[in-house]
Scaffold this motif. Structure first.
Motif, mmCIF file in Angstrom:
data_model
loop_
_atom_site.group_PDB
_atom_site.id
_atom_site.type_symbol
_atom_site.label_atom_id
_atom_site.label_comp_id
_atom_site.label_asym_id
_atom_site.label_seq_id
_atom_site.Cartn_x
_atom_site.Cartn_y
_atom_site.Cartn_z
ATOM 1 N N LEU A 190 -19.237 91.468 32.214
ATOM 2 C CA LEU A 190 -19.194 91.570 33.672
ATOM 3 C C LEU A 190 -18.998 90.189 34.301
ATOM 4 N N ARG A 191 -19.729 89.206 33.809
ATOM 5 C CA ARG A 191 -19.606 87.837 34.325
ATOM 6 C C ARG A 191 -18.198 87.290 34.091
ATOM 7 N N ARG A 192 -17.676 87.477 32.878
ATOM 8 C CA ARG A 192 -16.319 87.004 32.573
ATOM 9 C C ARG A 192 -15.293 87.670 33.485
ATOM 10 N N THR A 193 -15.471 88.965 33.698
ATOM 11 C CA THR A 193 -14.533 89.713 34.537
ATOM 12 C C THR A 193 -14.595 89.219 35.978
ATOM 13 N N ALA A 194 -15.798 89.061 36.501
ATOM 14 C CA ALA A 194 -15.958 88.590 37.887
ATOM 15 C C ALA A 194 -15.417 87.171 38.054
ATOM 16 N N MET A 195 -15.727 86.305 37.105
ATOM 17 C CA MET A 195 -15.268 84.919 37.198
ATOM 18 C C MET A 195 -13.754 84.823 36.997
ATOM 19 N N GLY A 196 -13.179 85.842 36.391
ATOM 20 C CA GLY A 196 -11.741 85.847 36.154
ATOM 21 C C GLY A 196 -10.919 86.388 37.322
ATOM 22 N N LEU A 197 -11.600 86.823 38.392
ATOM 23 C CA LEU A 197 -10.852 87.290 39.567
ATOM 24 C C LEU A 197 -10.002 86.149 40.111
ATOM 25 N N LYS A 198 -8.836 86.482 40.565
ATOM 26 C CA LYS A 198 -7.965 85.464 41.144
ATOM 27 C C LYS A 198 -8.539 84.995 42.476
ATOM 28 N N LYS A 199 -8.357 83.719 42.761
ATOM 29 C CA LYS A 199 -8.864 83.156 44.015
ATOM 30 C C LYS A 199 -8.272 83.868 45.223
ATOM 31 N N ALA A 200 -7.059 84.349 45.080
ATOM 32 C CA ALA A 200 -6.399 85.052 46.188
ATOM 33 C C ALA A 200 -7.180 86.306 46.576
ATOM 34 N N VAL A 201 -7.772 86.989 45.603
ATOM 35 C CA VAL A 201 -8.562 88.196 45.889
ATOM 36 C C VAL A 201 -9.760 87.824 46.766
ATOM 37 N N ILE A 202 -10.432 86.761 46.403
ATOM 38 C CA ILE A 202 -11.605 86.299 47.166
ATOM 39 C C ILE A 202 -11.184 85.837 48.552
ATOM 40 N N ASN A 203 -10.154 85.022 48.620
ATOM 41 C CA ASN A 203 -9.695 84.502 49.910
ATOM 42 C C ASN A 203 -9.237 85.618 50.847
ATOM 43 N N ASN A 204 -8.518 86.599 50.323
ATOM 44 C CA ASN A 204 -8.074 87.724 51.142
ATOM 45 C C ASN A 204 -9.260 88.512 51.684
ATOM 46 N N ALA A 205 -10.274 88.679 50.872
ATOM 47 C CA ALA A 205 -11.464 89.412 51.305
ATOM 48 C C ALA A 205 -12.149 88.694 52.456
ATOM 49 N N ILE A 206 -12.249 87.392 52.360
ATOM 50 C CA ILE A 206 -12.902 86.608 53.415
ATOM 51 C C ILE A 206 -12.067 86.619 54.684
ATOM 52 N N GLN A 207 -10.766 86.457 54.553
ATOM 53 C CA GLN A 207 -9.893 86.433 55.725
ATOM 54 C C GLN A 207 -9.878 87.780 56.443
ATOM 55 N N ASN A 208 -10.073 88.840 55.708
ATOM 56 C CA ASN A 208 -10.041 90.182 56.271
ATOM 57 C C ASN A 208 -11.322 90.514 57.043
ATOM 58 N N MET A 209 -12.348 89.698 56.901
ATOM 59 C CA MET A 209 -13.649 89.983 57.506
ATOM 60 C C MET A 209 -13.588 90.029 59.032
ATOM 61 N N GLU A 210 -12.858 89.125 59.661
ATOM 62 C CA GLU A 210 -12.770 89.110 61.121
ATOM 63 C C GLU A 210 -12.214 90.432 61.651
ATOM 64 N N GLU A 211 -11.151 90.906 61.028
ATOM 65 C CA GLU A 211 -10.545 92.173 61.437
ATOM 66 C C GLU A 211 -11.532 93.332 61.278
ATOM 67 N N ARG A 212 -12.266 93.331 60.196
ATOM 68 C CA ARG A 212 -13.258 94.403 59.959
ATOM 69 C C ARG A 212 -14.373 94.366 60.990
ATOM 70 N N CYS A 213 -14.821 93.185 61.356
ATOM 71 C CA CYS A 213 -15.864 93.065 62.385
ATOM 72 C C CYS A 213 -15.361 93.595 63.725
ATOM 73 N N GLU A 214 -14.123 93.289 64.050
ATOM 74 C CA GLU A 214 -13.551 93.782 65.299
ATOM 75 C C GLU A 214 -13.470 95.304 65.302
ATOM 76 N N ARG A 215 -13.097 95.899 64.178
ATOM 77 C CA ARG A 215 -13.005 97.355 64.102
ATOM 78 C C ARG A 215 -14.373 98.017 64.272
ATOM 79 N N VAL A 216 -15.393 97.421 63.669
ATOM 80 C CA VAL A 216 -16.743 97.984 63.781
ATOM 81 C C VAL A 216 -17.241 97.884 65.215
ATOM 82 N N TYR A 217 -16.911 96.752 65.861
ATOM 83 C CA TYR A 217 -17.325 96.562 67.251
ATOM 84 C C TYR A 217 -16.662 97.567 68.151
#
Length: 79
Positions: free
Chosen positions: A52-79
């Motif tokens: 599990l650790r190897r798999t999580a650490m092997g995620l591409k940085k783009a996956v993490i960055n996209n998730a963070i960038q998408n947060m603003e849009e998600r907050c707006e939708r919830v609001y």
């Protein structure tokens, strides 16, 4: 300026980066790996956590960055 307070949904997966963007690809990768296992293979808890650790650490940085960038849009939708 007055600040408006609104009630956000409890435990909303829309607001949890881990739920909507991180666990999904990790889970998909883990299940794909398991399909390649020998039918008799029994993984210990320690082996599972290491995989599990190897798999999580092997995620591409783009996956993490996209998730963070998408947060603003998600907050707006919830609001």
């Amino acid at each position: 300026m007055k600040i408006k307070v609104f009630q956000s949904p409890k435990r909303s997966p829309d607001l949890s980066v881990m739920d909507y963007a991180i666990w999904k690809p990790i889970n998909r990768a883990m299940r794909t790996q398991e399909k390649r296992f020998n039918k008799r293979k029994r993984e210990t808890r320690i082996e599972y956590i290491a995989r599990l650790r190897r798999t999580a650490m092997g995620l591409k940085k783009a996956v993490i960055n996209n998730a963070i960038q998408n947060m603003e849009e998600r907050c707006e939708r919830v609001y």
